[in-house]
Design an enzyme around this catalytic site. Structure first.
Site, PDB file in Angstrom:
ATOM      1  N   SER A  58       0.755  -1.227  -0.052  1.00  0.00           N
ATOM      2  CA  SER A  58       0.088  -0.051  -0.111  1.00  0.00           C
ATOM      3  C   SER A  58       0.881   1.294  -0.076  1.00  0.00           C
ATOM      4  CB  SER A  58      -0.810  -0.032   1.165  1.00  0.00           C
ATOM      5  OG  SER A  58      -0.254   0.288   2.313  1.00  0.00           O
ATOM      6  N   LYS A  95       0.791   4.142   7.116  1.00  0.00           N
ATOM      7  CA  LYS A  95       0.052   5.065   5.965  1.00  0.00           C
ATOM      8  C   LYS A  95       0.832   6.467   6.179  1.00  0.00           C
ATOM      9  CE  LYS A  95      -2.959   1.993   4.660  1.00  0.00           C
ATOM     10  NZ  LYS A  95      -2.117   0.865   4.862  1.00  0.00           N
TER      11      LYS A  95
END
Length: 137
Positions: A58, A95
């Site tokens: 990701s 993230k």
């Protein structure tokens, strides 16, 4: 993208050849007397620093790939735009954080993944800020 944590062990002082030219080569033997202590280079606060190994894809747009080793500092203040290791609903993830007034978003750096809006219903903690990425080539 998950993060598997590793314990910190003292990294030894290693030989250091200095700057490496990506153009015309220069003799490296003249520089082998120098050394580098990776503890001083990548660990700014030993008591607040942890390592974690990345699982997943990701964050590939930020240059963070599966198998990379993250250096994470729990003592740094979370700021908008920083890459953070977060604990959300029982799992760790890495993230980019986006902070808007009363809303926190966890933004992946891969278009396959949608942003995660953190709400009051989530069990959430910004666990630490990523300061370095160590890669295998």
């Amino acid at each position: 993208m998950k993060v598997a944590f590793l314990s910190i062990s003292k990294i030894p002082v290693l030989p250091f050849i200095g700057s490496i030219t990506a153009g015309f080569p220069s003799p490296a033997d003249d520089h082998l007397d120098n050394s580098i202590d990776l503890n001083l280079e990548i660990i700014k606060d030993r008591d607040a620093t942890f390592f974690g190994r990345v699982e997943g894809d990701s964050m590939t747009g930020a240059g963070i790939e599966h198998g990379d080793l993250l250096v994470i500092n729990k003592g740094l203040e979370p700021r908008n735009g920083k890459i953070a290791v977060c604990f959300i609903d029982g799992e760790f993830t890495v993230k980019r954080i986006k902070i808007e007034q009363d809303i926190i978003w966890l933004i992946a750096e891969n278009q396959k993944y949608k942003p995660i809006k953190v709400t009051a219903e989530n069990d959430f903690l910004i666990w630490g800020i990523v300061t370095n990425v160590i890669k295998y080539v």
